[in-house]
Design an enzyme around this catalytic site. Structure first.
Site, PDB file in Angstrom:
ATOM      1  N   HIS A  96       0.867  -1.182   0.000  1.00 20.95           N
ATOM      2  CA  HIS A  96       0.000   0.000   0.000  1.00 20.95           C
ATOM      3  C   HIS A  96       0.898   1.224   0.000  1.00 20.95           C
ATOM      4  O   HIS A  96       1.803   1.329   0.824  1.00 20.95           O
ATOM      5  CB  HIS A  96      -0.902  -0.001   1.227  1.00 20.95           C
ATOM      6  N   HIS A  98       1.035   5.740  -1.042  1.00 24.46           N
ATOM      7  CA  HIS A  98       0.331   6.959  -1.439  1.00 24.46           C
ATOM      8  C   HIS A  98       1.172   7.643  -2.515  1.00 24.46           C
ATOM      9  O   HIS A  98       1.378   8.856  -2.480  1.00 24.46           O
ATOM     10  CB  HIS A  98       0.100   7.866  -0.233  1.00 24.46           C
ATOM     11  N   ASP A 121       1.168  -4.626 -21.296  1.00 30.57           N
ATOM     12  CA  ASP A 121       2.159  -5.641 -20.938  1.00 30.57           C
ATOM     13  C   ASP A 121       1.831  -6.293 -19.593  1.00 30.57           C
ATOM     14  O   ASP A 121       2.339  -7.378 -19.280  1.00 30.57           O
ATOM     15  CB  ASP A 121       3.560  -5.017 -20.837  1.00 30.57           C
ATOM     16  N   HIS A 172      -8.544   7.540  -1.737  1.00 30.10           N
ATOM     17  CA  HIS A 172      -7.526   7.024  -0.834  1.00 30.10           C
ATOM     18  C   HIS A 172      -6.224   6.859  -1.620  1.00 30.10           C
ATOM     19  O   HIS A 172      -5.520   7.844  -1.821  1.00 30.10           O
ATOM     20  CB  HIS A 172      -8.012   5.726  -0.191  1.00 30.10           C
ATOM     21  N   TYR A 230       8.362 -13.334 -24.471  1.00 31.48           N
ATOM     22  CA  TYR A 230       9.151 -12.234 -23.897  1.00 31.48           C
ATOM     23  C   TYR A 230      10.104 -12.776 -22.851  1.00 31.48           C
ATOM     24  O   TYR A 230       9.723 -13.617 -22.026  1.00 31.48           O
ATOM     25  CB  TYR A 230       8.212 -11.202 -23.268  1.00 31.48           C
TER      26      TYR A 230
END
Length: 233
Positions: A96, A98, A121, A172, A230
């Site tokens: 998580h 910000h 991708d 958020h 790839y």
């Protein structure tokens, strides 16, 4: 030595990548790493600067959000991590942040459109943005309910957490996950880069079209499909 030394080390190393990648400022983020055989995860302690972290300071928590080992208080987002680990059985790491661009899209309450092949991708859909939580959820067990806000939005869109490993929570910020904490950090960096590219795209051309379906399929399948070519074998 702790019985959880391996995931403490994983969580520490993954957390230390966040400031290196420019994904956090001060203490604005956290990473956890799970050991499903033991039913626990290691997570960053709340409010501790990254430069003061060590593997020993990681806090061990069970999938109900209870501290199992550690003298420090775990991240304030611990219950969100616990909910996702409990209900999504194949993830081993959660991030998580910000980060600026991802959070800007979350604050705008907008999914990040799939404009280009960098996005394709990694995903075949827009990066979803869950709506802001209802007042009763916010006033209740907020961090716990955030986990359900994420899962409920995936269900409403018919998305699989195994294919789409990232989301914005409206007003958020971003959450990402993966089979390992390292992969979850990678996904967090991808989200931030794609968010920045999408913003610039709309500034250059506010009517920029979504990427063609044929290009979405080609770029995703060449990295993730049965005939992926790839990278190195």
């Amino acid at each position: 030595m702790s019985n959880y030394q391996d995931i403490k080390e994983q969580a520490y190393q993954a957390n230390m990548q966040l400031p290196k990648l420019g994904l956090v400022l001060f203490t604005f983020g956290n990473v956890s790493a799970a050991d499903r055989s033991k039913g626990v995860f290691a997570i960053k302690p709340s409010g501790v600067p990254y430069e003061d972290l060590s593997p020993e300071k990681m806090v061990i928590v069970d999938f109900e959000g209870n501290t199992v080992e550690g003298s420090l208080r775990p991240s304030s987002d611990t219950k969100t991590h616990a909910v996702l680990y409990k209900h999504w059985a194949e993830i081993g790491g959660i991030v998580h942040t910000h980060s600026a661009y991802g959070t800007a899209w979350a604050q705008a309450q907008r999914a990040i459109p799939i404009f280009g092949t960098t996005h394709a991708d990694h995903l075949t859909v827009d990066i979803p943005c869950a709506p802001p939580m209802a007042d009763e959820m916010i006033k209740g067990n907020y961090e716990y309910e955030t986990g359900f806000q994420i899962m409920n939005h995936f269900e409403s869109l018919g998305l699989s957490y195994k294919e789409v490993e990232m989301i914005l929570v409206g007003n958020h910020a971003p959450f990402t996950w993966g089979k390992t904490a390292e992969k979850a950090v990678y996904n967090s960096a991808v989200l931030e880069t794609v968010a920045q590219m999408a913003l610039l795209t709309e500034q250059i051309n506010p009517q920029a079209p979504k990427l063609k379906d044929s290009l979405i399929a080609k770029h995703y399948e060449r990295k993730h499909g049965d005939g992926a070519y790839y990278g190195q074998l």
